[in-house]
Design a protein around this motif. Structure first.
Motif, PDB file in Angstrom:
ATOM      1  N   PRO A  71       0.824  -1.219   0.000  1.00 20.88           N
ATOM      2  CA  PRO A  71       0.000   0.000   0.000  1.00 20.88           C
ATOM      3  C   PRO A  71       0.855   1.264   0.000  1.00 20.88           C
ATOM      4  N   ILE A  72       0.389   2.276  -0.692  1.00 23.99           N
ATOM      5  CA  ILE A  72       1.087   3.559  -0.729  1.00 23.99           C
ATOM      6  C   ILE A  72       1.094   4.169   0.669  1.00 23.99           C
ATOM      7  N   GLN A  73       2.270   4.607   1.082  1.00 22.01           N
ATOM      8  CA  GLN A  73       2.411   5.255   2.389  1.00 22.01           C
ATOM      9  C   GLN A  73       3.691   6.060   2.412  1.00 22.01           C
ATOM     10  N   GLY A  74       3.876   6.810   3.471  1.00 20.61           N
ATOM     11  CA  GLY A  74       5.076   7.625   3.607  1.00 20.61           C
ATOM     12  C   GLY A  74       4.822   9.081   3.257  1.00 20.61           C
ATOM     13  N   LEU A  75       5.906   9.804   2.965  1.00 17.47           N
ATOM     14  CA  LEU A  75       5.813  11.251   2.761  1.00 17.47           C
ATOM     15  C   LEU A  75       6.293  11.681   1.378  1.00 17.47           C
ATOM     16  N   GLY A  76       6.322  10.761   0.421  1.00 18.74           N
ATOM     17  CA  GLY A  76       6.873  11.074  -0.878  1.00 18.74           C
ATOM     18  C   GLY A  76       5.846  11.432  -1.925  1.00 18.74           C
ATOM     19  N   LEU A  77       6.255  11.304  -3.174  1.00 13.60           N
ATOM     20  CA  LEU A  77       5.405  11.651  -4.304  1.00 13.60           C
ATOM     21  C   LEU A  77       4.138  10.803  -4.333  1.00 13.60           C
ATOM     22  N   SER A  78       4.244   9.533  -4.005  1.00 14.41           N
ATOM     23  CA  SER A  78       3.072   8.656  -4.051  1.00 14.41           C
ATOM     24  C   SER A  78       1.980   9.137  -3.097  1.00 14.41           C
TER      25      SER A  78
END
Length: 205
Positions: free
Chosen positions: A107-114
Protein backbone atom coordinates in the motif's frame (compact mmCIF):
# COMPACT_ATOMS: atom_id res chain seq x y z
CA UNK A 1 14.22 -9.38 12.50
CA UNK A 2 15.39 -6.78 9.98
CA UNK A 3 12.45 -4.94 8.45
CA UNK A 4 12.39 -3.69 4.88
CA UNK A 5 12.61 -0.07 6.00
CA UNK A 6 15.84 -0.71 7.92
CA UNK A 7 18.63 0.40 5.59
CA UNK A 8 21.51 0.13 8.08
CA UNK A 9 22.74 -3.35 6.97
CA UNK A 10 22.61 -2.31 3.32
CA UNK A 11 24.41 0.98 3.96
CA UNK A 12 27.07 -0.70 6.11
CA UNK A 13 27.86 -3.06 3.23
CA UNK A 14 27.89 -0.26 0.63
CA UNK A 15 30.12 1.96 2.76
CA UNK A 16 32.38 -1.05 3.34
CA UNK A 17 32.58 -1.46 -0.43
CA UNK A 18 33.44 2.23 -0.81
CA UNK A 19 36.18 1.87 1.81
CA UNK A 20 37.54 -1.18 -0.02
CA UNK A 21 37.60 0.67 -3.36
CA UNK A 22 39.38 3.62 -1.74
CA UNK A 23 42.02 1.20 -0.51
CA UNK A 24 42.16 -0.57 -3.91
CA UNK A 25 40.70 -3.83 -2.57
CA UNK A 26 38.36 -4.19 -5.53
CA UNK A 27 37.58 -7.91 -5.16
CA UNK A 28 36.50 -7.38 -1.54
CA UNK A 29 34.40 -4.44 -2.72
CA UNK A 30 32.72 -6.71 -5.27
CA UNK A 31 31.89 -9.23 -2.57
CA UNK A 32 30.39 -6.57 -0.31
CA UNK A 33 28.37 -5.11 -3.18
CA UNK A 34 27.00 -8.55 -4.02
CA UNK A 35 25.96 -9.17 -0.43
CA UNK A 36 24.37 -5.69 -0.30
CA UNK A 37 22.32 -6.35 -3.44
CA UNK A 38 21.17 -9.71 -2.10
CA UNK A 39 20.31 -8.09 1.24
CA UNK A 40 18.25 -5.28 -0.28
CA UNK A 41 17.81 -4.65 -3.98
CA UNK A 42 17.61 -0.89 -3.38
CA UNK A 43 21.41 -1.01 -3.16
CA UNK A 44 21.47 -1.43 -6.97
CA UNK A 45 21.03 2.35 -7.11
CA UNK A 46 24.54 2.77 -5.68
CA UNK A 47 26.27 0.22 -7.92
CA UNK A 48 26.88 2.53 -10.94
CA UNK A 49 28.14 5.21 -8.53
CA UNK A 50 30.58 2.80 -6.90
CA UNK A 51 31.62 1.66 -10.37
CA UNK A 52 32.41 5.26 -11.33
CA UNK A 53 34.39 5.63 -8.10
CA UNK A 54 36.38 2.50 -8.96
CA UNK A 55 37.04 3.87 -12.46
CA UNK A 56 38.32 7.06 -10.86
CA UNK A 57 40.65 4.90 -8.77
CA UNK A 58 42.02 3.46 -12.04
CA UNK A 59 40.84 -0.11 -11.65
CA UNK A 60 42.01 -2.24 -14.59
CA UNK A 61 39.54 -4.09 -16.82
CA UNK A 62 40.71 -7.53 -15.69
CA UNK A 63 40.39 -6.65 -12.02
CA UNK A 64 37.06 -4.94 -12.68
CA UNK A 65 35.54 -8.00 -14.32
CA UNK A 66 36.95 -10.26 -11.60
CA UNK A 67 35.35 -8.07 -8.92
CA UNK A 68 32.07 -7.90 -10.84
CA UNK A 69 32.10 -11.69 -11.15
CA UNK A 70 32.54 -12.04 -7.40
CA UNK A 71 29.55 -9.72 -6.88
CA UNK A 72 27.36 -11.75 -9.26
CA UNK A 73 28.36 -15.04 -7.62
CA UNK A 74 27.57 -13.64 -4.18
CA UNK A 75 24.10 -12.52 -5.31
CA UNK A 76 23.34 -15.87 -6.97
CA UNK A 77 24.53 -17.94 -4.00
CA UNK A 78 22.49 -15.95 -1.51
CA UNK A 79 19.29 -15.80 -3.58
CA UNK A 80 19.40 -19.27 -5.17
CA UNK A 81 17.92 -21.15 -2.16
CA UNK A 82 14.85 -18.89 -2.16
CA UNK A 83 14.38 -19.12 -5.92
CA UNK A 84 14.74 -22.90 -5.89
CA UNK A 85 12.38 -23.24 -2.93
CA UNK A 86 9.54 -21.27 -4.52
CA UNK A 87 10.36 -19.10 -7.55
CA UNK A 88 6.79 -17.82 -7.88
CA UNK A 89 6.67 -16.66 -4.26
CA UNK A 90 10.11 -15.06 -4.64
CA UNK A 91 8.97 -13.01 -7.65
CA UNK A 92 5.72 -12.10 -5.90
CA UNK A 93 7.50 -10.92 -2.76
CA UNK A 94 10.35 -9.00 -4.40
CA UNK A 95 8.71 -7.60 -7.56
CA UNK A 96 4.94 -7.84 -7.65
CA UNK A 97 4.56 -6.76 -4.02
CA UNK A 98 6.37 -3.51 -4.87
CA UNK A 99 5.14 -2.76 -8.39
CA UNK A 100 1.81 -4.52 -8.93
CA UNK A 101 -1.71 -3.58 -7.83
CA UNK A 102 -4.53 -5.19 -5.92
CA UNK A 103 -4.67 -6.97 -2.59
CA UNK A 104 -1.11 -8.30 -2.93
CA UNK A 105 0.47 -4.90 -3.63
CA UNK A 106 2.31 -2.85 -1.04
CA UNK A 107 0.00 0.00 0.00
CA UNK A 108 1.09 3.56 -0.73
CA UNK A 109 2.41 5.26 2.39
CA UNK A 110 5.08 7.62 3.61
CA UNK A 111 5.81 11.25 2.76
CA UNK A 112 6.87 11.07 -0.88
CA UNK A 113 5.41 11.65 -4.30
CA UNK A 114 3.07 8.66 -4.05
CA UNK A 115 1.41 10.09 -0.94
CA UNK A 116 0.96 13.45 -2.67
CA UNK A 117 -0.61 11.84 -5.74
CA UNK A 118 -2.90 9.80 -3.52
CA UNK A 119 -4.01 12.88 -1.55
CA UNK A 120 -4.80 14.97 -4.63
CA UNK A 121 -6.71 12.14 -6.27
CA UNK A 122 -4.38 11.24 -9.14
CA UNK A 123 -4.19 7.79 -7.55
CA UNK A 124 -7.53 6.69 -6.17
CA UNK A 125 -6.60 3.83 -3.85
CA UNK A 126 -3.54 2.97 -1.75
CA UNK A 127 -3.15 -0.35 -3.58
CA UNK A 128 -3.80 0.94 -7.11
CA UNK A 129 -1.11 0.52 -9.75
CA UNK A 130 0.88 3.54 -10.92
CA UNK A 131 3.99 3.62 -13.18
CA UNK A 132 6.38 5.11 -10.65
CA UNK A 133 9.35 3.57 -12.47
CA UNK A 134 8.68 5.85 -15.44
CA UNK A 135 9.45 8.74 -13.11
CA UNK A 136 12.19 7.09 -11.07
CA UNK A 137 14.37 5.72 -13.86
CA UNK A 138 14.91 8.99 -15.79
CA UNK A 139 15.79 10.76 -12.55
CA UNK A 140 18.25 8.10 -11.38
CA UNK A 141 19.83 7.66 -14.82
CA UNK A 142 20.39 11.43 -14.99
CA UNK A 143 22.14 11.29 -11.61
CA UNK A 144 24.27 8.35 -12.78
CA UNK A 145 25.40 10.26 -15.88
CA UNK A 146 26.35 13.30 -13.81
CA UNK A 147 28.12 11.10 -11.26
CA UNK A 148 30.12 9.21 -13.86
CA UNK A 149 31.65 12.38 -15.20
CA UNK A 150 32.28 13.86 -11.77
CA UNK A 151 33.72 10.85 -9.94
CA UNK A 152 36.12 9.86 -12.70
CA UNK A 153 37.63 13.35 -12.54
CA UNK A 154 37.34 13.76 -8.74
CA UNK A 155 37.24 10.31 -7.06
CA UNK A 156 36.80 11.62 -3.55
CA UNK A 157 34.82 10.42 -0.55
CA UNK A 158 32.71 13.54 -0.36
CA UNK A 159 31.65 13.22 -4.00
CA UNK A 160 30.83 9.53 -3.61
CA UNK A 161 28.69 9.96 -0.50
CA UNK A 162 26.98 13.11 -1.79
CA UNK A 163 25.92 11.55 -5.08
CA UNK A 164 24.81 8.33 -3.42
CA UNK A 165 22.54 10.49 -1.27
CA UNK A 166 21.18 12.35 -4.30
CA UNK A 167 20.48 9.09 -6.16
CA UNK A 168 18.80 7.44 -3.18
CA UNK A 169 16.69 10.51 -2.47
CA UNK A 170 15.58 10.84 -6.11
CA UNK A 171 14.59 7.18 -6.31
CA UNK A 172 13.03 6.75 -2.87
CA UNK A 173 11.09 10.03 -2.79
CA UNK A 174 9.36 9.01 -6.03
CA UNK A 175 8.92 5.41 -4.87
CA UNK A 176 5.56 3.73 -4.26
CA UNK A 177 6.29 3.80 -0.54
CA UNK A 178 8.52 6.63 0.63
CA UNK A 179 9.03 5.76 4.26
CA UNK A 180 10.38 8.49 6.51
CA UNK A 181 13.54 6.45 7.01
CA UNK A 182 14.08 6.39 3.22
CA UNK A 183 13.89 10.17 2.98
CA UNK A 184 16.19 10.50 5.98
CA UNK A 185 18.72 8.14 4.37
CA UNK A 186 19.08 10.37 1.33
CA UNK A 187 19.25 13.58 3.37
CA UNK A 188 21.86 12.16 5.75
CA UNK A 189 24.10 11.00 2.91
CA UNK A 190 23.82 14.36 1.16
CA UNK A 191 24.75 16.23 4.35
CA UNK A 192 27.60 13.82 5.10
CA UNK A 193 28.89 14.23 1.56
CA UNK A 194 28.79 18.03 1.80
CA UNK A 195 30.69 17.92 5.10
CA UNK A 196 33.28 15.57 3.61
CA UNK A 197 33.66 17.96 0.68
CA UNK A 198 34.61 20.72 3.10
CA UNK A 199 37.49 18.59 4.31
CA UNK A 200 38.50 17.72 0.72
CA UNK A 201 38.62 13.98 1.49
CA UNK A 202 40.26 11.85 -1.19
CA UNK A 203 39.56 8.40 0.24
CA UNK A 204 36.87 6.80 2.36
CA UNK A 205 38.71 6.27 5.64
Amino acid sequence: AILGDNDLPMMALLLGAALSIGNRKFVLAGLLIGVAVATKQTSLIAVPILTAYAAGQHVGWRLFFRSAGVAVVAVCMLLAPFVLWDARAFVADTLLFNFASGAEAYPIQGLGLSFILLRVGVIHGARDAFPFLLIQLPLVITVWLLVWRRLIRYPRAGELILWCGVAFFAFLFTNRFAQQTYILLGVELILAGLLARLHNSKDVR
